[in-house]
Each structure stands twice: as structure tokens, then as C-alpha cells.
Design a protein around this motif. Sequence first.
Motif, PDB file in Angstrom:
ATOM      1  N   ILE A 110       0.847  -1.194   0.000  1.00  0.00           N
ATOM      2  CA  ILE A 110       0.000   0.000   0.000  1.00  0.00           C
ATOM      3  C   ILE A 110       0.884   1.245   0.000  1.00  0.00           C
ATOM      4  O   ILE A 110       1.857   1.340   0.743  1.00  0.00           O
ATOM      5  N   LYS A 111       0.533   2.212  -0.832  1.00  0.00           N
ATOM      6  CA  LYS A 111       1.305   3.450  -0.893  1.00  0.00           C
ATOM      7  C   LYS A 111       1.069   4.278   0.365  1.00  0.00           C
ATOM      8  O   LYS A 111      -0.059   4.411   0.828  1.00  0.00           O
ATOM      9  N   ARG A 112       2.122   4.826   0.902  1.00  0.00           N
ATOM     10  CA  ARG A 112       1.992   5.653   2.098  1.00  0.00           C
ATOM     11  C   ARG A 112       1.368   7.004   1.754  1.00  0.00           C
ATOM     12  O   ARG A 112       1.515   7.508   0.641  1.00  0.00           O
ATOM     13  N   GLU A 113       0.663   7.563   2.717  1.00  0.00           N
ATOM     14  CA  GLU A 113       0.028   8.857   2.514  1.00  0.00           C
ATOM     15  C   GLU A 113       1.077   9.952   2.421  1.00  0.00           C
ATOM     16  O   GLU A 113       2.010  10.000   3.225  1.00  0.00           O
ATOM     17  N   LYS A 114       0.919  10.827   1.436  1.00  0.00           N
ATOM     18  CA  LYS A 114       1.843  11.945   1.248  1.00  0.00           C
ATOM     19  C   LYS A 114       1.043  13.215   0.995  1.00  0.00           C
ATOM     20  O   LYS A 114      -0.184  13.202   0.948  1.00  0.00           O
ATOM     21  N   ASP A 117      -2.965   6.301   7.708  1.00  0.00           N
ATOM     22  CA  ASP A 117      -2.820   4.959   7.138  1.00  0.00           C
ATOM     23  C   ASP A 117      -2.115   4.016   8.098  1.00  0.00           C
ATOM     24  O   ASP A 117      -1.078   3.438   7.791  1.00  0.00           O
ATOM     25  N   PRO A 132       2.631   2.046   6.024  1.00  0.00           N
ATOM     26  CA  PRO A 132       3.550   1.912   4.890  1.00  0.00           C
ATOM     27  C   PRO A 132       4.760   2.822   5.028  1.00  0.00           C
ATOM     28  O   PRO A 132       4.692   3.869   5.670  1.00  0.00           O
ATOM     29  N   GLY A 149       8.741   4.149   3.055  1.00  0.00           N
ATOM     30  CA  GLY A 149       9.422   4.376   1.783  1.00  0.00           C
ATOM     31  C   GLY A 149      10.515   3.350   1.530  1.00  0.00           C
ATOM     32  O   GLY A 149      10.552   2.280   2.142  1.00  0.00           O
ATOM     33  N   THR A 150      11.434   3.697   0.651  1.00  0.00           N
ATOM     34  CA  THR A 150      12.488   2.762   0.250  1.00  0.00           C
ATOM     35  C   THR A 150      13.879   3.189   0.730  1.00  0.00           C
ATOM     36  O   THR A 150      14.869   2.563   0.360  1.00  0.00           O
TER      37      THR A 150
END
Length: 377
Positions: free
Chosen positions: A101-105, A116, A221, A223-224
Amino acid sequence: MTSFSINTVEIGVSPEISGLLFIALVVAAVVIGVVAVVFIARAFHLFSHKKEGGIGQLAVLRLRIARFHAKKQEEQKVKESRYTQEEVGLAETLFAVLGGIKREKGFKAWWHGRGDRMSFEIVAKGGVIYFFVVVPEEMKELIVQQVNAQYPTAELAEADDYNIFLPTGKILGAHLFLKRNCFLPLKTYRQMETDPQSSFLNTLAKVRDGEAAALQILLRPTGTKWKKNGKKFVEAMLAGAKMKDAMKGKKPGKNKEGSAEVRRTTSREEEMLKQVEEKLSKAGLEANVRVIASAPSLVAAQSVLNNLLNCFSQFNVYEYGNSFEKHTERLGKFVPDFIHRHFSRGNSVILSVEELAGLWHPPSPDNGMITVDWLDA
């Protein structure tokens, strides 16, 4: 006597330049003031949000597994205490979906705070061990679908939030941190002969009447960046850097001749690097790992808390890996964060989905513990 003379040169600034400098200073002061006001307003806004329970409404889901279900005759004769990695691996698949799931930004997430977050909890209260999943309302359907996909006999139903606190009791709690950089791996269930969760369940089963305890794993979630740092660590180690230098992102030093020092990695370091690469190949989630205990006396609460904290030592890899460390926090902040599932960035760690599966997964139907909140109990 020799005399010296100093010629002075007066540098004049035209009124036009002075005016421009004054305007620039005023504009800079205004911008800094506006930015400061915005950050202060945001801080008060986030604080008020926390007092109201945080952003978004959370759904508390009580998870129960059918302990007895149809099996082949020969499977029924298998010892109930058996441990199969495949069963724990189902939870890894579940966490892998959540890790995607993409993290909220964006401004909304920055101003209101991220919503999230998902919490996976194990609670001992009144002689029974409960499993809960707490998620935002908008994620409830996704969670139910994913849990049912991995655990067809599971029931995930909305329930009232639990309360483990006694009116006149004592409360103690702690966060779990990683001792080293998050890309260094912990020992996972795939490297164990027994289910690591059994240690927690056995400890929670010994919580007496009038006492309560909970393990809360709050996730969101991420990042990388942690993966990029891990890759740099591996590259530095393979290039000949010492472990302590590679941890800081430093490359091998140079000898007296100015050429790079050549150092071969040891067999144990090579094994560690393989495990690091294995961890980097999997999804990761940012986590707050909390343990809390409630009891009539401070001594009893401390005993329950210590017993639970000791369960985390089974995941430790002391020299060529990572390990858990506890951190106590003032209860005035810890307890509200626990109740409302507030995510604390300063107390966060990043765990791979494989590491998370060993910490939390639905109880196995073959588990012999009668104190678990089974569906058909």
C-alpha cells in the motif's frame, strides 16, 4: 624611527541599494514569521487531533479462528503442538499485501497527520487471549478480504474496544527498538524449529485474574530509503569495508601507498550479507512495537511486563544481525498513544514482512491452548 601610514577607503552604498537591502530583510523576516506561524499552528492542530483520538475513525475487529475443522483422518492423529512454517507464512503473505500500500503523502497528510495505520494486537484479559486487528474504516473491507483469503476459517467481526486498565491498578509499558540499522535482519520464524508466537502465548496464558497485558504492533507503509541504505551497506562490505564503517556508509580506507585497503569478508559476514539481501528483497513496514501490562501492584505489573519483554530475545542475532532493545516512556504519553493507536515516529522501527509474521499471526488451529479465544470455544 620609521612611520607607517594607513590609507582608508570609504565605500559608499547608494540609497537605492540600501533600500533594496532593507526590503529584502523585511521580506525574509515576513517569510520566516509566516513559516513559523504555520508550523506552530500545525503543531497545535495535530495535538488537538490526538486529544480527539487522531485522524479518521478506527474499526476494532476481533479475530477468531475455528480450532476444530474437517481434516483427513491421518492428519487428526498428528500431534497438536506441531509447528509448520507454512501456517506462519500465511501471515507473511498478508503483511506483504499491506506492505504494497502506498503511504500517505502531500499537504493533507502533513497537516492532519497520516491516517494509514493498522494495528495487530494480542491481549490477555480475564484468563482469555484475544486477537484484534484495528484499522481505519476505509481499510476494513480490504483487511477482511485479505484475512479471509489466507485464513478461510477465520472470523473477523467488529467489536467494542477492550480495556485492560484497572481503576486502582498499576500500569507499565515499553517500546521495542532495533539495536542496529533496520536493514540488518532479526532471526525469523523460518530459522526456528518452533513457532515464535508460542512463547508470547505461553506467557500471556500465565497472566492471573485481575491482571492484563497486551502486545500492540502498529504498522504503516514506509518508503524505500531503508533499502537503499541496506544496499550501500552490502556494497561497502563487499568492497572490503569493516562492518562498523559500512554501517555508516563509509567505503574502505586507503593504505600508506594511497591505494584502497583490500579486506576479504569472513564466512560469517558473507552469511550475514545474504540474510541482509534476503530482507531487502521483501516488503517492509514502519512499526511501533508496544508492550503494556496492568496489575493491582507495581511489582506484579513489572513481572508481567518483564516476562513479555523476554519473549523478544528469541529474535535476536547479537553479532552479525539485529536485536530488540526495550525503551520505557512516560506513561502520560505512552498510555494515550496505546489506547488511540497513535503512531510515534520517534519510536518507530522498520520490519520486513517475514519478521512481522513471526511476531503476530492468527493462532494455529492445531494449537493446544484452551485459553485462546477460539471461534468454536
